[in-house]
Design a protein around this motif. Structure first.
Motif, short mmCIF file in Angstrom:
data_model
loop_
_atom_site.label_atom_id
_atom_site.label_comp_id
_atom_site.label_asym_id
_atom_site.label_seq_id
_atom_site.Cartn_x
_atom_site.Cartn_y
_atom_site.Cartn_z
N GLU A 1 0.87 -1.17 0.00
CA GLU A 1 0.00 0.00 0.00
C GLU A 1 0.91 1.22 0.00
O GLU A 1 2.12 1.09 0.16
CB GLU A 1 -0.88 0.03 1.25
CG GLU A 1 -1.88 -1.10 1.36
CD GLU A 1 -2.71 -0.99 2.63
OE1 GLU A 1 -2.97 0.15 3.07
OE2 GLU A 1 -3.09 -2.04 3.16
N ASN A 2 0.34 2.41 -0.11
CA ASN A 2 1.14 3.63 -0.03
C ASN A 2 1.71 3.75 1.39
O ASN A 2 0.97 3.60 2.36
CB ASN A 2 0.31 4.86 -0.36
CG ASN A 2 -0.17 4.84 -1.80
OD1 ASN A 2 0.29 4.05 -2.62
ND2 ASN A 2 -1.12 5.69 -2.10
N ILE A 3 3.01 4.01 1.47
CA ILE A 3 3.66 4.14 2.77
C ILE A 3 4.57 5.35 2.82
O ILE A 3 5.01 5.86 1.79
CB ILE A 3 4.49 2.87 3.15
CG1 ILE A 3 5.63 2.66 2.14
CG2 ILE A 3 3.61 1.66 3.26
CD1 ILE A 3 6.60 1.55 2.54
N GLU A 4 4.84 5.80 4.04
CA GLU A 4 5.79 6.89 4.30
C GLU A 4 6.95 6.30 5.08
O GLU A 4 6.74 5.61 6.08
CB GLU A 4 5.11 7.97 5.13
CG GLU A 4 6.03 9.03 5.66
CD GLU A 4 5.35 9.93 6.69
OE1 GLU A 4 6.03 10.84 7.17
OE2 GLU A 4 4.17 9.71 7.02
N LEU A 5 8.17 6.54 4.63
CA LEU A 5 9.34 6.08 5.37
C LEU A 5 9.53 6.94 6.60
O LEU A 5 9.42 8.17 6.53
CB LEU A 5 10.60 6.13 4.51
CG LEU A 5 10.61 5.18 3.32
CD1 LEU A 5 11.89 5.38 2.51
CD2 LEU A 5 10.48 3.74 3.76
N VAL A 6 9.80 6.30 7.73
CA VAL A 6 10.03 7.02 8.98
C VAL A 6 11.52 7.05 9.29
O VAL A 6 12.08 8.09 9.61
CB VAL A 6 9.25 6.37 10.14
CG1 VAL A 6 9.55 7.05 11.46
CG2 VAL A 6 7.76 6.40 9.84
N SER A 7 12.17 5.90 9.18
CA SER A 7 13.61 5.83 9.44
C SER A 7 14.18 4.55 8.84
O SER A 7 13.44 3.61 8.54
CB SER A 7 13.90 5.87 10.95
OG SER A 7 13.38 4.72 11.58
N ALA A 8 15.49 4.53 8.70
CA ALA A 8 16.21 3.33 8.27
C ALA A 8 17.59 3.38 8.87
O ALA A 8 18.20 4.46 8.97
CB ALA A 8 16.30 3.26 6.75
N LYS A 9 18.07 2.23 9.32
CA LYS A 9 19.42 2.17 9.88
C LYS A 9 20.02 0.80 9.64
O LYS A 9 19.30 -0.18 9.42
CB LYS A 9 19.43 2.54 11.35
CG LYS A 9 18.49 1.78 12.23
CD LYS A 9 18.48 2.39 13.63
CE LYS A 9 17.32 1.87 14.45
NZ LYS A 9 17.22 2.57 15.74
N ILE A 10 21.34 0.76 9.67
CA ILE A 10 22.08 -0.47 9.43
C ILE A 10 22.97 -0.75 10.64
O ILE A 10 23.55 0.18 11.20
CB ILE A 10 22.91 -0.38 8.12
CG1 ILE A 10 23.55 -1.72 7.78
CG2 ILE A 10 23.94 0.74 8.20
CD1 ILE A 10 24.13 -1.76 6.37
N THR A 11 23.05 -2.01 11.02
CA THR A 11 23.91 -2.45 12.11
C THR A 11 24.75 -3.61 11.59
O THR A 11 24.18 -4.62 11.15
CB THR A 11 23.08 -2.89 13.34
OG1 THR A 11 22.21 -1.83 13.71
CG2 THR A 11 23.98 -3.26 14.50
N CYS A 12 26.06 -3.45 11.62
CA CYS A 12 26.96 -4.49 11.12
C CYS A 12 27.49 -5.35 12.27
O CYS A 12 27.69 -4.85 13.38
CB CYS A 12 28.14 -3.86 10.38
SG CYS A 12 27.63 -3.02 8.87
N ALA A 13 27.73 -6.63 11.98
CA ALA A 13 28.23 -7.56 12.99
C ALA A 13 29.67 -7.22 13.38
O ALA A 13 30.06 -7.37 14.54
CB ALA A 13 28.15 -8.99 12.48
N ALA A 14 30.45 -6.77 12.42
CA ALA A 14 31.85 -6.39 12.68
C ALA A 14 32.07 -4.99 12.11
O ALA A 14 31.33 -4.54 11.22
CB ALA A 14 32.81 -7.38 12.05
N ALA A 15 33.08 -4.33 12.60
CA ALA A 15 33.35 -2.95 12.17
C ALA A 15 33.77 -2.89 10.71
O ALA A 15 34.39 -3.81 10.18
CB ALA A 15 34.44 -2.34 13.04
N VAL A 16 33.40 -1.79 10.06
CA VAL A 16 33.85 -1.48 8.71
C VAL A 16 34.63 -0.17 8.84
O VAL A 16 34.06 0.87 9.15
CB VAL A 16 32.67 -1.32 7.73
CG1 VAL A 16 33.18 -0.96 6.34
CG2 VAL A 16 31.82 -2.59 7.69
N ALA A 17 35.93 -0.28 8.62
CA ALA A 17 36.82 0.86 8.87
C ALA A 17 36.68 1.95 7.82
O ALA A 17 36.36 1.70 6.66
CB ALA A 17 38.27 0.38 8.91
#
Length: 152
Positions: free
Chosen positions: A54-70
Motif C-alpha cells: 500500500e502507499n507508505i511513508e518512510l520514517v527511518s532506516a538504519k544499518i547495524t553491522c556484525a563487525a566494524a567497517v573501517a
C-alpha cells in the motif's frame, strides 16, 4: 495520554471512545532485513528491502553491522537507499553515506539521516539498498537493516 503498551491502548479507548489515535499507532511497522557479508571488490549489489503493498511513508532506516567497517578514503563502499518504481525502472536515491567518511562500528546502528516525510512509496514500489564499491572496495560484514514505515 501516552500509549506505551497494550494495557494503555485499552485504557485509552475506554477513556476517550476514540479510535483515531489507535488507528494511527497501528499504522506504523518495522521490518528487519539480514544482509550477508559481501566481497571487497564486488560490483554494485542491490538488496530489496521491501515492496510496498500500500502507499507508505518512510520514517527511518538504519544499518547495524556484525563487525566494524573501517573508514578508508580510497577503498570504500557507498550505501545508497533508493526507491524503484517496481516496473524495472531506474532507482531514485533517498539518502546515502560512504565508508570513506563514516566508520561503521560493530553492533552500533548507523542511520540514513536524510529520510524526510516526503519520502513515500506508492503501492508496488520497492525500497532498495544499493551497495557500490570504489577503489579496491571494502567488505560490508553481515548486517541487519531496520526500516520503519507508516501506512498512509
Amino acid at each position: 495520554m501516552a500509549i506505551k503498551d497494550s494495557t494503555d491502548l485499552i485504557k485509552h479507548l475506554a477513556h476517550t471512545q476514540s479510535q483515531d489515535d489507535i488507528d494511527y499507532l497501528l499504522r506504523e511497522r518495522v521490518i528487519y532485513c539480514h544482509l550477508p557479508a559481501d566481497a571487497a571488490a564486488a560490483d554494485a549489489t542491490n538488496y530489496i528491502l521491501l515492496e510496498a503493498d500500500e502507499n507508505i511513508e518512510l520514517v527511518s532506516a538504519k544499518i547495524t553491522c556484525a563487525a566494524a567497517v573501517a573508514l578508508d578514503a580510497s577503498d570504500y563502499a557507498t550505501l545508497d537507499l533508493n526507491i524503484e518504481d517496481g516496473a524495472a525502472g531506474g532507482l531514485t536515491s533517498i539518502d546515502s553515506f560512504t565508508t570513506a567518511a563514516t566508520t561503521l562500528a560493530a553492533r552500533v546502528a548507523k542511520s540514513w539521516s536524510g529520510i524526510a516525510a516526503t519520502d513515500t512509496l506508492d503501492a508496488g514500489e520497492i525500497l532498495v539498498l544499493e551497495v557500490t564499491k570504489t577503489g579496491s572496495g571494502v567488505v560490508i560484514t553481515d548486517c541487519m537493516v531496520e526500516v520503519k514505515f507508516r501506512y498512509l
